[in-house]
Design an enzyme around this catalytic site. Sequence first.
Site, PDB file in Angstrom:
ATOM      1  N   GLY A  37       2.367   2.083  10.869  1.00 38.65           N
ATOM      2  CA  GLY A  37       3.328   2.762  10.827  1.00 38.65           C
ATOM      3  C   GLY A  37       3.936   3.288  11.953  1.00 38.65           C
ATOM      4  O   GLY A  37       4.833   4.402  12.007  1.00 38.65           O
ATOM      5  N   ASN A  90       0.914  -1.221  -0.030  1.00 37.40           N
ATOM      6  CA  ASN A  90      -0.055   0.123  -0.024  1.00 37.40           C
ATOM      7  C   ASN A  90       0.873   1.204   0.150  1.00 37.40           C
ATOM      8  O   ASN A  90       1.632   1.571   1.040  1.00 37.40           O
ATOM      9  CB  ASN A  90      -0.759  -0.015   1.237  1.00 37.40           C
ATOM     10  CG  ASN A  90      -1.735   1.241   1.439  1.00 37.40           C
ATOM     11  OD1 ASN A  90      -1.635   2.162   0.520  1.00 37.40           O
ATOM     12  ND2 ASN A  90      -2.255   1.563   2.659  1.00 37.40           N
ATOM     13  N   TRP A  91       0.949   1.954  -0.995  1.00 36.85           N
ATOM     14  CA  TRP A  91       1.857   3.060  -1.169  1.00 36.85           C
ATOM     15  C   TRP A  91       1.511   4.153  -0.668  1.00 36.85           C
ATOM     16  O   TRP A  91       2.079   5.443  -0.554  1.00 36.85           O
ATOM     17  CB  TRP A  91       2.184   3.259  -2.882  1.00 36.85           C
ATOM     18  CG  TRP A  91       3.247   2.370  -3.268  1.00 36.85           C
ATOM     19  CD1 TRP A  91       3.564   1.157  -2.630  1.00 36.85           C
ATOM     20  CD2 TRP A  91       4.268   2.449  -4.384  1.00 36.85           C
ATOM     21  NE1 TRP A  91       4.760   0.603  -3.442  1.00 36.85           N
ATOM     22  CE2 TRP A  91       5.150   1.437  -4.285  1.00 36.85           C
ATOM     23  CE3 TRP A  91       4.383   3.626  -5.384  1.00 36.85           C
ATOM     24  CZ2 TRP A  91       6.171   1.366  -5.353  1.00 36.85           C
ATOM     25  CZ3 TRP A  91       5.277   3.482  -6.399  1.00 36.85           C
ATOM     26  CH2 TRP A  91       6.232   2.239  -6.272  1.00 36.85           C
ATOM     27  N   LYS A  92       0.059   4.261  -0.298  1.00 37.88           N
ATOM     28  CA  LYS A  92      -0.496   5.357   0.372  1.00 37.88           C
ATOM     29  C   LYS A  92      -0.165   6.775  -0.768  1.00 37.88           C
ATOM     30  O   LYS A  92      -0.256   6.514  -1.824  1.00 37.88           O
ATOM     31  CB  LYS A  92      -0.074   5.599   1.613  1.00 37.88           C
ATOM     32  CG  LYS A  92      -0.131   4.320   2.584  1.00 37.88           C
ATOM     33  CD  LYS A  92       0.132   4.568   4.124  1.00 37.88           C
ATOM     34  CE  LYS A  92      -0.083   3.353   4.774  1.00 37.88           C
ATOM     35  NZ  LYS A  92      -0.114   3.647   6.304  1.00 37.88           N
ATOM     36  N   HIS A 128      -9.570   1.291   4.562  1.00 37.70           N
ATOM     37  CA  HIS A 128      -8.107   1.517   5.409  1.00 37.70           C
ATOM     38  C   HIS A 128      -8.545   2.436   6.557  1.00 37.70           C
ATOM     39  O   HIS A 128      -9.396   3.488   6.527  1.00 37.70           O
ATOM     40  CB  HIS A 128      -7.162   2.056   4.380  1.00 37.70           C
ATOM     41  CG  HIS A 128      -5.726   1.804   4.902  1.00 37.70           C
ATOM     42  ND1 HIS A 128      -5.349   3.009   5.849  1.00 37.70           N
ATOM     43  CD2 HIS A 128      -4.744   0.992   4.990  1.00 37.70           C
ATOM     44  CE1 HIS A 128      -4.053   2.743   6.022  1.00 37.70           C
ATOM     45  NE2 HIS A 128      -4.028   1.458   5.877  1.00 37.70           N
ATOM     46  N   GLU A 150      -6.839   4.846   7.490  1.00 33.89           N
ATOM     47  CA  GLU A 150      -6.458   6.251   7.156  1.00 33.89           C
ATOM     48  C   GLU A 150      -7.891   6.908   6.390  1.00 33.89           C
ATOM     49  O   GLU A 150      -8.080   8.157   6.863  1.00 33.89           O
ATOM     50  CB  GLU A 150      -5.368   6.426   6.267  1.00 33.89           C
ATOM     51  CG  GLU A 150      -4.063   6.198   7.362  1.00 33.89           C
ATOM     52  CD  GLU A 150      -2.886   5.590   6.424  1.00 33.89           C
ATOM     53  OE1 GLU A 150      -2.872   5.694   5.248  1.00 33.89           O
ATOM     54  OE2 GLU A 150      -1.864   5.299   7.348  1.00 33.89           O
ATOM     55  N   GLY A 171       2.667  -1.308   4.142  1.00 32.70           N
ATOM     56  CA  GLY A 171       2.688   0.266   3.982  1.00 32.70           C
ATOM     57  C   GLY A 171       4.039   0.620   3.536  1.00 32.70           C
ATOM     58  O   GLY A 171       4.663   0.120   2.469  1.00 32.70           O
ATOM     59  N   GLY A 172       4.717   1.126   4.568  1.00 33.58           N
ATOM     60  CA  GLY A 172       6.139   1.815   4.352  1.00 33.58           C
ATOM     61  C   GLY A 172       7.070   1.069   3.777  1.00 33.58           C
ATOM     62  O   GLY A 172       7.771   1.336   2.859  1.00 33.58           O
ATOM     63  N   SER A 229       3.147  -2.197  10.178  1.00 32.79           N
ATOM     64  CA  SER A 229       4.551  -2.432  10.635  1.00 32.79           C
ATOM     65  C   SER A 229       5.147  -3.730  10.220  1.00 32.79           C
ATOM     66  O   SER A 229       5.949  -4.200  10.858  1.00 32.79           O
ATOM     67  CB  SER A 229       4.574  -2.280  12.051  1.00 32.79           C
ATOM     68  OG  SER A 229       4.239  -0.692  12.427  1.00 32.79           O
ATOM     69  N   GLU A 245      -5.820  -5.126  10.322  1.00 29.30           N
ATOM     70  CA  GLU A 245      -4.973  -3.981  10.594  1.00 29.30           C
ATOM     71  C   GLU A 245      -5.193  -3.537  11.931  1.00 29.30           C
ATOM     72  O   GLU A 245      -6.087  -2.376  12.003  1.00 29.30           O
ATOM     73  CB  GLU A 245      -4.704  -3.045   9.545  1.00 29.30           C
ATOM     74  CG  GLU A 245      -4.214  -3.493   8.089  1.00 29.30           C
ATOM     75  CD  GLU A 245      -3.828  -2.480   7.333  1.00 29.30           C
ATOM     76  OE1 GLU A 245      -2.673  -2.807   6.710  1.00 29.30           O
ATOM     77  OE2 GLU A 245      -4.252  -1.395   6.889  1.00 29.30           O
TER      78      GLU A 245
END
Length: 235
Positions: free
Chosen positions: A161, A7-9, A86, A88, A218-219, A197, A155
């Site tokens: 994150g 997930n590149w956000k 998601h 966010e 994610g990251g 994470s 999640e």
Amino acid sequence: MKIIAGNWKMNGTRANLIDMVTALQKVDTENNVILCVPYTMLGVKSDRNISLGAQDVSAHDHGAYTGEVSASMIADSGAKYVIVGHSERRQYHNETNDTVRQKAAAALSAGLTPIICVGETMEEKQAGKTMEIIESGVRESIPNDIDKNIIVAYEPRWAIGAGLTPTSEEIAEAHKLIADTLTAMGLSGTPVLYGASVKGSNAAEIMSIENVDGVLVGGASLKPDDFIPIITSVK
Ligand code: PGA
């Protein structure tokens, strides 16, 4: 075979995605690799082994909804997946289980596979509501009367994150509840991903937990050097 979804956000460029796809072409894996990227990158040509997905979708089919992108438009780009609900989106755009269910239904009707996210906040965790939130998230965010073309992602919102992860026991307990709830809904066999994470150093252990069918990253999905070790950590 596991599902490894990135997930590149709101990060990256088309050039970054081309670099990632090029790097991933050299990776020998049977895992199903999905990259969920910003809308502007969905037209980038991906390798046959890598599917692209969006990160949100409108609940509406078409019309006067400035700024929104419909499921059929996402499908038209060649993408196969879309993340819905998601944390966010839930946090910054007030999406509820109700909204998420409508978006998932829109995705399914356009032939996309929705990756439906559920998970508890720190506040809910501290109040001992983790299991309740997960179960209601699953029951309320999944449309009724559907075929099995969905993926669920657990999640824990407090861990996203943050470099924090729940214990293996907590992940196992959450995934067992989700698997049992899906079975009760007639959706047994639905893949359930863990997200928050995930990195090269913990991916194999997390994916060895029962009922964990893959990860949503994610990251650590932004750079080939971080993402490839996650993909190759399991056969
Ligand atoms: P993270 O994000 O891997 O950076 O914690 C996961 C996600 O938001 O899907």
